[in-house]
Design an enzyme around this catalytic site. Structure first.
Site, PDB file in Angstrom:
ATOM      1  N   HIS A 158       0.653  -1.169   0.553  1.00  0.00           N
ATOM      2  CA  HIS A 158      -0.188  -0.213   0.002  1.00  0.00           C
ATOM      3  C   HIS A 158       0.789   1.709  -0.024  1.00  0.00           C
ATOM      4  O   HIS A 158       2.143   1.125   1.067  1.00  0.00           O
ATOM      5  CB  HIS A 158      -1.099  -0.176   1.342  1.00  0.00           C
ATOM      6  CG  HIS A 158      -1.946  -0.949   1.366  1.00  0.00           C
ATOM      7  ND1 HIS A 158      -2.134  -1.945   1.656  1.00  0.00           N
ATOM      8  CD2 HIS A 158      -3.232  -0.740   0.597  1.00  0.00           C
ATOM      9  CE1 HIS A 158      -3.126  -2.782   0.681  1.00  0.00           C
ATOM     10  NE2 HIS A 158      -4.367  -1.984   0.415  1.00  0.00           N
ATOM     11  N   LYS A 162      -1.048   4.937   4.359  1.00  0.00           N
ATOM     12  CA  LYS A 162      -1.919   3.827   5.534  1.00  0.00           C
ATOM     13  C   LYS A 162      -0.964   3.507   6.493  1.00  0.00           C
ATOM     14  O   LYS A 162       0.055   3.545   7.120  1.00  0.00           O
ATOM     15  CB  LYS A 162      -1.633   2.899   4.343  1.00  0.00           C
ATOM     16  CG  LYS A 162      -2.606   1.550   4.936  1.00  0.00           C
ATOM     17  CD  LYS A 162      -3.136   0.630   4.421  1.00  0.00           C
ATOM     18  CE  LYS A 162      -3.462  -0.621   4.595  1.00  0.00           C
ATOM     19  NZ  LYS A 162      -5.418   0.088   5.032  1.00  0.00           N
TER      20      LYS A 162
HETATM   21  N1  LIG Z   1     -12.538  -1.395   2.548  1.00  0.00           N
HETATM   22  C1  LIG Z   1     -12.179  -1.265   1.752  1.00  0.00           C
HETATM   23  O1  LIG Z   1     -12.605  -1.081   0.215  1.00  0.00           O
HETATM   24  C2  LIG Z   1     -11.385   0.559   1.946  1.00  0.00           C
HETATM   25  C3  LIG Z   1     -10.878   0.740   3.093  1.00  0.00           C
HETATM   26  N2  LIG Z   1     -10.104   2.120   2.958  1.00  0.00           N
HETATM   27  C4  LIG Z   1      -9.511   2.164   4.335  1.00  0.00           C
HETATM   28  O2  LIG Z   1     -10.378   3.657   5.166  1.00  0.00           O
HETATM   29  C5  LIG Z   1     -10.088   4.219   5.581  1.00  0.00           C
HETATM   30  C6  LIG Z   1     -10.120   5.554   5.325  1.00  0.00           C
HETATM   31  O3  LIG Z   1      -8.411   5.597   4.040  1.00  0.00           O
HETATM   32  P1  LIG Z   1      -8.154   7.006   3.651  1.00  0.00           P
HETATM   33  O4  LIG Z   1      -9.202   7.157   2.622  1.00  0.00           O
HETATM   34  O5  LIG Z   1      -6.877   6.644   2.748  1.00  0.00           O
HETATM   35  O6  LIG Z   1      -7.784   7.513   4.601  1.00  0.00           O
HETATM   36  P2  LIG Z   1      -7.823   9.441   4.500  1.00  0.00           P
HETATM   37  O7  LIG Z   1      -6.607   9.819   5.992  1.00  0.00           O
HETATM   38  O8  LIG Z   1      -6.921  10.237   3.534  1.00  0.00           O
HETATM   39  O9  LIG Z   1      -8.653   9.719   4.728  1.00  0.00           O
HETATM   40  C7  LIG Z   1      -9.450   9.237   6.818  1.00  0.00           C
HETATM   41  C8  LIG Z   1     -10.527  10.169   6.763  1.00  0.00           C
HETATM   42  O10 LIG Z   1     -11.624  10.281   8.094  1.00  0.00           O
HETATM   43  C9  LIG Z   1     -11.295  11.723   8.344  1.00  0.00           C
HETATM   44  N3  LIG Z   1     -11.086  11.124   9.943  1.00  0.00           N
HETATM   45  C10 LIG Z   1     -10.281  10.431  10.345  1.00  0.00           C
HETATM   46  N4  LIG Z   1     -10.023   9.508  11.607  1.00  0.00           N
HETATM   47  C11 LIG Z   1     -11.883  10.724  12.137  1.00  0.00           C
HETATM   48  C12 LIG Z   1     -12.361  11.137  13.287  1.00  0.00           C
HETATM   49  N5  LIG Z   1     -11.736  10.867  14.526  1.00  0.00           N
HETATM   50  N6  LIG Z   1     -12.907  11.935  13.444  1.00  0.00           N
HETATM   51  C13 LIG Z   1     -13.826  12.042  11.653  1.00  0.00           C
HETATM   52  N7  LIG Z   1     -12.894  12.174  10.693  1.00  0.00           N
HETATM   53  C14 LIG Z   1     -12.306  10.768  10.880  1.00  0.00           C
HETATM   54  C15 LIG Z   1      -9.933  11.847   8.438  1.00  0.00           C
HETATM   55  O11 LIG Z   1     -10.022  13.442   8.397  1.00  0.00           O
HETATM   56  P3  LIG Z   1      -8.931  14.170   9.342  1.00  0.00           P
HETATM   57  O12 LIG Z   1      -7.840  14.298   7.941  1.00  0.00           O
HETATM   58  O13 LIG Z   1      -9.020  14.754   9.850  1.00  0.00           O
HETATM   59  O14 LIG Z   1      -7.853  13.606  10.271  1.00  0.00           O
HETATM   60  C16 LIG Z   1      -9.877  11.934   6.545  1.00  0.00           C
HETATM   61  O15 LIG Z   1     -10.794  13.349   6.346  1.00  0.00           O
HETATM   62  C17 LIG Z   1      -8.997   4.000   5.940  1.00  0.00           C
HETATM   63  O16 LIG Z   1      -9.065   2.693   7.398  1.00  0.00           O
HETATM   64  C18 LIG Z   1      -8.778   2.235   4.910  1.00  0.00           C
HETATM   65  O17 LIG Z   1      -7.612   1.371   5.134  1.00  0.00           O
HETATM   66  C19 LIG Z   1      -9.505   2.208   2.412  1.00  0.00           C
HETATM   67  C20 LIG Z   1      -9.935   2.030   0.965  1.00  0.00           C
HETATM   68  C21 LIG Z   1     -10.166   0.822   0.213  1.00  0.00           C
HETATM   69  O1  LIG Z   2      -5.778   2.125   3.074  1.00  0.00           O
HETATM   70  C1  LIG Z   2      -6.110   1.732   2.108  1.00  0.00           C
HETATM   71  O2  LIG Z   2      -5.952   2.520   1.133  1.00  0.00           O
HETATM   72  C2  LIG Z   2      -7.007   0.677   1.609  1.00  0.00           C
HETATM   73  N1  LIG Z   2      -6.729  -0.299   2.631  1.00  0.00           N
HETATM   74  C3  LIG Z   2      -8.396  -1.349   2.277  1.00  0.00           C
HETATM   75  C4  LIG Z   2      -7.140  -2.625   3.363  1.00  0.00           C
HETATM   76  O3  LIG Z   2      -6.876  -2.063   4.427  1.00  0.00           O
HETATM   77  O4  LIG Z   2      -7.032  -3.753   2.109  1.00  0.00           O
HETATM   78  C5  LIG Z   2      -7.962  -1.649   1.137  1.00  0.00           C
HETATM   79  C6  LIG Z   2      -7.225  -1.020   0.236  1.00  0.00           C
HETATM   80  O5  LIG Z   2      -6.675  -2.247   0.351  1.00  0.00           O
HETATM   81  C7  LIG Z   2      -7.110   0.349  -0.040  1.00  0.00           C
END
Ligand SMILES: NC(=O)C1=CN([C@@H]2O[C@H](COP(=O)(O)OP(=O)(O)OC[C@H]3O[C@@H](n4cnc5c(N)ncnc54)[C@H](OP(=O)(O)O)[C@@H]3O)[C@@H](O)[C@H]2O)C=CC1
Ligand SMILES: O=C(O)C1=N[C@H](C(=O)O)C[C@H](O)C1
Length: 271
Positions: A158, A162
């Site tokens: 990743h 991450k």
């Molecule tokens: N299931 C799936 O298919 C996938 C899952 N993911 C998961 O999604 C999550 C987010 O990934 P990603 O978008 O890359 O991360 P980012 O850090 O880019 O975005 C996370 C967002 O959540 C907000 N956030 C974090 N903590 C809080 C809080 N306590 N209260 C309110 N808002 C909060 C952040 O705000 P701030 O910037 O202010 O902290 C930010 O806007 C991760 O856990 C990732 O592993 C990602 C891709 C695919």
């Molecule tokens: O954090 C990410 O970016 C992603 N998170 C998910 C994971 O923890 O598997 C899904 C995807 O691979 C991207």
């Protein structure tokens, strides 16, 4: 005209948040009705489209989730474990479909979602793409067909932002491999390798995490035996696959009875 479910995106400024805003805005099956960010975030009070550098969307970023949820039929939540637990309680109060993509949740945090799932439809998966959910089925089948002469290693890569490891996807694949073998992942997972580790234990499922650059998400399940190896691989090159999966889950959940579901349910892969 048919009613299009209204969707709120939490963590709207994040990598996945912005992708979700884009995908929902382009969809003719759903409408974006809210965008939530943390109190004090620069984007609060701005139009989400404009803040993203795109066209104005008519949706203002707010920091009060309950106010946003009052307008919606579903929320899509890719944030962080503590935030997801908070949103789950509010989504349950409002009887919404809560799609959870957040990874890195502890067993206790996952268990803490149970009361919310009595009132809301919760769809949670460590990976919302069709490809990875198919890969879990294949992993289960291959693991069931092979004996412990085949060492199973799950290798994930990743981007450097991450924060959790192993990835949620790697853990899903590990669960599938363990199920195929008829063992509990907790009993066989090998997540720490550093220093004099000793020889690999037969039957263990190993996890390896690579972090670098802008890698969207890559997962290999390696079955390695003396003399031969099999690798099952998924490579995501575009976060749109996760966002489209999440939107599909939000639409699928409309009218379903409250409960805890995953993407295998949404995609009908067990049917
Ligand atoms: N299931 C799936 O298919 C996938 C899952 N993911 C998961 O999604 C999550 C987010 O990934 P990603 O978008 O890359 O991360 P980012 O850090 O880019 O975005 C996370 C967002 O959540 C907000 N956030 C974090 N903590 C809080 C809080 N306590 N209260 C309110 N808002 C909060 C952040 O705000 P701030 O910037 O202010 O902290 C930010 O806007 C991760 O856990 C990732 O592993 C990602 C891709 C695919
Ligand atoms: O954090 C990410 O970016 C992603 N998170 C998910 C994971 O923890 O598997 C899904 C995807 O691979 C991207």
């Amino acid at each position: 005209m048919t009613h299009k479910p209204g969707i709120v995106v939490t963590g709207a400024s994040g990598r996945m948040g912005q992708m979700l805003v884009r995908i929902i805005s382009e969809s003719d099956k759903a409408q974006l009705v809210g965008a939530v960010e943390r109190t004090g975030h620069d984007w609060v009070g701005q139009d989400i489209g404009t803040a993203m550098g795109a066209r104005a969307s008519g949706v203002t970023v707010i920091d009060d989730p309950l106010e946003a949820f009052a307008q919606a039929q579903a929320i899509i939540d890719f944030t962080a474990p503590e935030a997801t637990l908070e949103f789950a309680a509010l989504a349950a109060q409002a009887r919404l479909v809560h799609v959870i993509g957040t990874t890195g949740m502890s067993d206790a945090q996952i268990e803490a979602l149970t009361p919310a799932a009595r009132h809301a439809v919760i769809v949670r998966a460590g990976n919302m793409s069709l490809g990875v959910n198919l890969l879990t089925q294949l992993t289960r089948k291959v693991a069931a067909a092979l004996d412990e002469d085949f060492d199973i290693e799950i290798i994930e890569a990743h981007h450097h932002h991450k924060v959790d490891a192993p990835s949620g996807t790697a853990l899903m694949l590990g669960e599938a491999a363990a199920e195929g073998r008829g063992v509990a992942l907790a009993d066989v997972a090998d997540r720490r390798r550093d220093g004099i580790t000793g020889a690999r234990e037969r039957g263990n499922i190993g996890f390896v995490a690579i972090r670098g650059g802008d890698i969207v998400g890559e997962h290999d399940v390696l079955f390695a035996a003396p003399g031969e190896r099999i690798t099952l691989r998924h490579v995501a090159t575009d976060r749109g696959v996760f966002a489209r999966g999440a939107l599909r889950a939000a639409l699928w959940g409309q009218g379903k009875p409250p409960g805890a579901y995953d993407m295998v349910d949404v995609l009908g892969l067990n049917d």
